[in-house]
Design a protein around this motif. Structure first.
Motif, short mmCIF file in Angstrom:
data_model
loop_
_atom_site.label_atom_id
_atom_site.label_comp_id
_atom_site.label_asym_id
_atom_site.label_seq_id
_atom_site.Cartn_x
_atom_site.Cartn_y
_atom_site.Cartn_z
N GLU A 158 -37.74 29.10 13.76
CA GLU A 158 -38.50 29.73 14.83
C GLU A 158 -40.00 29.58 14.60
OE1 GLU A 158 -37.39 33.76 15.66
OE2 GLU A 158 -35.43 33.17 16.43
N ARG A 159 -40.40 29.62 13.36
CA ARG A 159 -41.83 29.45 13.03
C ARG A 159 -42.34 28.11 13.58
NH1 ARG A 159 -43.67 30.45 7.11
NH2 ARG A 159 -43.86 32.55 7.94
N TRP B 290 -42.80 28.36 17.28
CA TRP B 290 -44.00 29.14 17.62
C TRP B 290 -45.28 28.37 17.34
CZ3 TRP B 290 -44.34 32.79 20.90
CH2 TRP B 290 -43.27 33.66 21.11
N SER C 79 -45.85 25.94 20.01
CA SER C 79 -46.27 26.65 21.22
C SER C 79 -47.72 27.09 21.13
CB SER C 79 -45.38 27.86 21.45
OG SER C 79 -44.05 27.46 21.64
N LEU C 80 -48.13 27.56 19.97
CA LEU C 80 -49.51 28.03 19.79
C LEU C 80 -50.54 26.91 19.95
CD1 LEU C 80 -49.10 30.54 16.84
CD2 LEU C 80 -49.90 31.08 19.15
N ALA D 92 -46.71 25.83 24.66
CA ALA D 92 -46.07 27.00 25.28
C ALA D 92 -45.46 26.71 26.65
CB ALA D 92 -47.05 28.16 25.36
N TRP E 133 -41.52 27.30 27.15
CA TRP E 133 -41.04 28.27 28.14
C TRP E 133 -40.10 27.61 29.13
CZ3 TRP E 133 -44.38 30.93 32.43
CH2 TRP E 133 -43.68 32.03 32.95
N LYS F 27 -32.90 31.00 23.48
CA LYS F 27 -33.82 32.03 22.98
C LYS F 27 -34.18 33.04 24.06
CE LYS F 27 -34.58 30.17 18.84
NZ LYS F 27 -34.05 30.77 17.64
N PHE G 97 -39.53 36.03 22.25
CA PHE G 97 -39.63 34.81 23.04
C PHE G 97 -39.74 35.13 24.53
CE2 PHE G 97 -38.20 32.84 19.18
CZ PHE G 97 -38.72 31.56 19.23
N GLY H 151 -43.39 36.57 24.72
CA GLY H 151 -44.41 35.77 24.06
C GLY H 151 -44.67 34.42 24.71
N MET H 152 -43.61 33.72 25.10
CA MET H 152 -43.81 32.40 25.69
C MET H 152 -44.53 32.47 27.04
SD MET H 152 -43.14 29.96 23.78
CE MET H 152 -42.42 29.90 22.16
N LEU I 66 -48.19 33.28 26.22
CA LEU I 66 -48.89 32.11 25.67
C LEU I 66 -49.14 31.06 26.74
CD1 LEU I 66 -47.44 31.23 22.14
CD2 LEU I 66 -49.82 31.57 22.77
#
Length: 83
Positions: A36-37, A40, A43-44, A48, A52, A61, A67, A70-71, A74
């Motif tokens: 998952e890291r 992310w 995405s960062l 993203a 998404w 997810k 998720f 957050g998605m 982001l």
């Protein structure tokens, strides 16, 4: 600089979308998963929107509240940056 950001978001989104699809496939087959890291971080750095879209397209997810919220957040953040 603007073109660089658009290219960054485009390429990172494609990569994130593919990663979501692969992770979903690996999950179904009980194989090694993409951390998952990693999802992310991709995405960062601009992926993203693709992540998404991948969540929705692959139905992956979507039950994880981090998720779920957050998605989209982001993605909106990246859209504001690009504007």
């Amino acid at each position: 600089m603007e073109i660089f950001l658009f290219v960054l978001v485009g390429v990172a989104s494609i990569i994130a979308f593919i990663m979501m699809g692969l992770d979903k496939r690996y999950a179904k087959k009980g194989k090694w998963r993409i951390p998952e890291r990693t999802l992310w971080v991709t995405s960062l750095v601009g992926g993203a929107p693709g992540a998404w879209f991948g969540m929705i397209y692959f139905r992956h997810k979507t039950k994880h509240s981090l998720f779920q919220f957050g998605m989209p957040l982001l993605t909106i953040t990246w859209m504001i940056i690009l504007l």
